[in-house]
Design a protein around this motif. Structure first.
Motif, mmCIF file in Angstrom:
data_model
loop_
_atom_site.group_PDB
_atom_site.id
_atom_site.type_symbol
_atom_site.label_atom_id
_atom_site.label_comp_id
_atom_site.label_asym_id
_atom_site.label_seq_id
_atom_site.Cartn_x
_atom_site.Cartn_y
_atom_site.Cartn_z
ATOM 1 N N TYR A 26 0.822 -14.494 -57.336
ATOM 2 C CA TYR A 26 0.635 -15.943 -57.290
ATOM 3 C C TYR A 26 0.073 -16.314 -55.926
ATOM 4 O O TYR A 26 0.012 -15.485 -55.013
ATOM 5 C CB TYR A 26 1.930 -16.689 -57.638
ATOM 6 C CG TYR A 26 3.136 -16.357 -56.798
ATOM 7 C CD1 TYR A 26 3.439 -17.107 -55.668
ATOM 8 C CD2 TYR A 26 3.989 -15.312 -57.145
ATOM 9 C CE1 TYR A 26 4.555 -16.821 -54.905
ATOM 10 C CE2 TYR A 26 5.109 -15.017 -56.384
ATOM 11 C CZ TYR A 26 5.390 -15.766 -55.271
ATOM 12 O OH TYR A 26 6.499 -15.479 -54.505
ATOM 13 N N PHE A 64 1.015 -19.544 -65.993
ATOM 14 C CA PHE A 64 2.258 -20.027 -65.403
ATOM 15 C C PHE A 64 3.420 -19.228 -65.963
ATOM 16 O O PHE A 64 3.501 -18.971 -67.157
ATOM 17 C CB PHE A 64 2.460 -21.519 -65.687
ATOM 18 C CG PHE A 64 1.620 -22.400 -64.816
ATOM 19 C CD1 PHE A 64 2.004 -22.677 -63.516
ATOM 20 C CD2 PHE A 64 0.435 -22.930 -65.291
ATOM 21 C CE1 PHE A 64 1.227 -23.480 -62.699
ATOM 22 C CE2 PHE A 64 -0.352 -23.738 -64.484
ATOM 23 C CZ PHE A 64 0.044 -24.015 -63.188
ATOM 24 N N PRO A 66 7.894 -18.684 -65.306
ATOM 25 C CA PRO A 66 9.075 -19.224 -64.633
ATOM 26 C C PRO A 66 9.391 -18.450 -63.350
ATOM 27 O O PRO A 66 9.079 -17.270 -63.238
ATOM 28 C CB PRO A 66 10.203 -19.010 -65.648
ATOM 29 C CG PRO A 66 9.568 -18.589 -66.915
ATOM 30 C CD PRO A 66 8.181 -18.128 -66.607
ATOM 31 N N SER A 67 9.991 -19.152 -62.408
ATOM 32 C CA SER A 67 10.416 -18.535 -61.165
ATOM 33 C C SER A 67 11.935 -18.639 -61.076
ATOM 34 O O SER A 67 12.512 -19.656 -61.458
ATOM 35 C CB SER A 67 9.780 -19.258 -59.979
ATOM 36 O OG SER A 67 10.381 -18.848 -58.778
ATOM 37 N N GLY A 70 12.771 -21.600 -58.186
ATOM 38 C CA GLY A 70 12.081 -22.879 -58.085
ATOM 39 C C GLY A 70 11.192 -23.137 -59.284
ATOM 40 O O GLY A 70 11.422 -22.608 -60.368
ATOM 41 N N PRO A 71 10.171 -23.960 -59.078
ATOM 42 C CA PRO A 71 9.277 -24.302 -60.191
ATOM 43 C C PRO A 71 8.442 -23.101 -60.643
ATOM 44 O O PRO A 71 8.397 -22.060 -59.962
ATOM 45 C CB PRO A 71 8.367 -25.382 -59.599
ATOM 46 C CG PRO A 71 8.419 -25.170 -58.128
ATOM 47 C CD PRO A 71 9.764 -24.582 -57.828
ATOM 48 N N GLN A 72 7.799 -23.264 -61.778
ATOM 49 C CA GLN A 72 6.933 -22.209 -62.292
ATOM 50 C C GLN A 72 5.868 -21.844 -61.268
ATOM 51 O O GLN A 72 5.469 -22.671 -60.455
ATOM 52 C CB GLN A 72 6.234 -22.671 -63.573
ATOM 53 C CG GLN A 72 7.122 -22.778 -64.765
ATOM 54 C CD GLN A 72 6.308 -23.039 -66.028
ATOM 55 O OE1 GLN A 72 5.157 -23.437 -65.990
ATOM 56 N NE2 GLN A 72 6.934 -22.809 -67.165
ATOM 57 N N ARG A 73 5.422 -20.609 -61.350
ATOM 58 C CA ARG A 73 4.350 -20.138 -60.478
ATOM 59 C C ARG A 73 3.178 -19.698 -61.345
ATOM 60 O O ARG A 73 3.372 -19.178 -62.436
ATOM 61 C CB ARG A 73 4.820 -18.947 -59.642
ATOM 62 C CG ARG A 73 5.888 -19.313 -58.667
ATOM 63 C CD ARG A 73 6.333 -18.095 -57.900
ATOM 64 N NE ARG A 73 7.261 -18.497 -56.856
ATOM 65 C CZ ARG A 73 8.175 -17.710 -56.352
ATOM 66 N NH1 ARG A 73 8.284 -16.465 -56.774
ATOM 67 N NH2 ARG A 73 8.977 -18.150 -55.412
ATOM 68 N N LYS A 74 1.992 -19.895 -60.811
ATOM 69 C CA LYS A 74 0.798 -19.461 -61.525
ATOM 70 C C LYS A 74 0.424 -18.070 -61.035
ATOM 71 O O LYS A 74 0.050 -17.894 -59.878
ATOM 72 C CB LYS A 74 -0.360 -20.436 -61.313
ATOM 73 C CG LYS A 74 -1.536 -20.177 -62.214
ATOM 74 C CD LYS A 74 -2.573 -21.281 -62.086
ATOM 75 C CE LYS A 74 -3.635 -21.177 -63.147
ATOM 76 N NZ LYS A 74 -4.600 -22.279 -63.037
#
Length: 104
Positions: A26, A64, A66-67, A70-74
């Motif tokens: 990412y 995308f 899930p992490s 935290g928020p999702q990562r691309k």
């Protein structure tokens, strides 16, 4: 844009493709890996426009995920066209490197 920044942009693009070809990564990871290899002056803000351009060229794909922290990562993946671009980059790099090495 100066010649130096144009040259750096092309080198950075090739190096980012090389990183993505090794493993899915990412954006922030790319920034950290570049720093580990000595690209200490490259900001995250300069990486994302390159990633967007490479996606438009279909050299990479982004997905995308899930992490855990935290928020999702691309995450980015190399495509067949991206692998071809790497071959082209390697050839161009060797040509430039040989010429500069001769001068040095």
């Amino acid at each position: 844009m100066s010649h130096n920044s144009q040259l750096m942009k092309g080198i950075l693009e090739g190096c980012i493709l090389l990183l993505i070809a090794k493993e899915e990564v990412y954006g922030y990871q790319i920034s950290m890996k570049l720093k580990q290899f000595g690209f200490s002056d490259i900001s995250e803000g300069s990486i994302y426009p390159i990633l967007l351009r490479m996606q438009k060229e279909k050299w990479i794909l982004g997905e995308f995920k899930p992490s855990a922290v935290g928020p999702q990562r691309k995450y980015y993946y190399i495509t067949a066209a991206g692998k071809q671009k790497i071959l082209h980059f390697k050839h161009e790099w060797q040509t430039i490197k040989q010429a500069v090495d001769l001068m040095l």
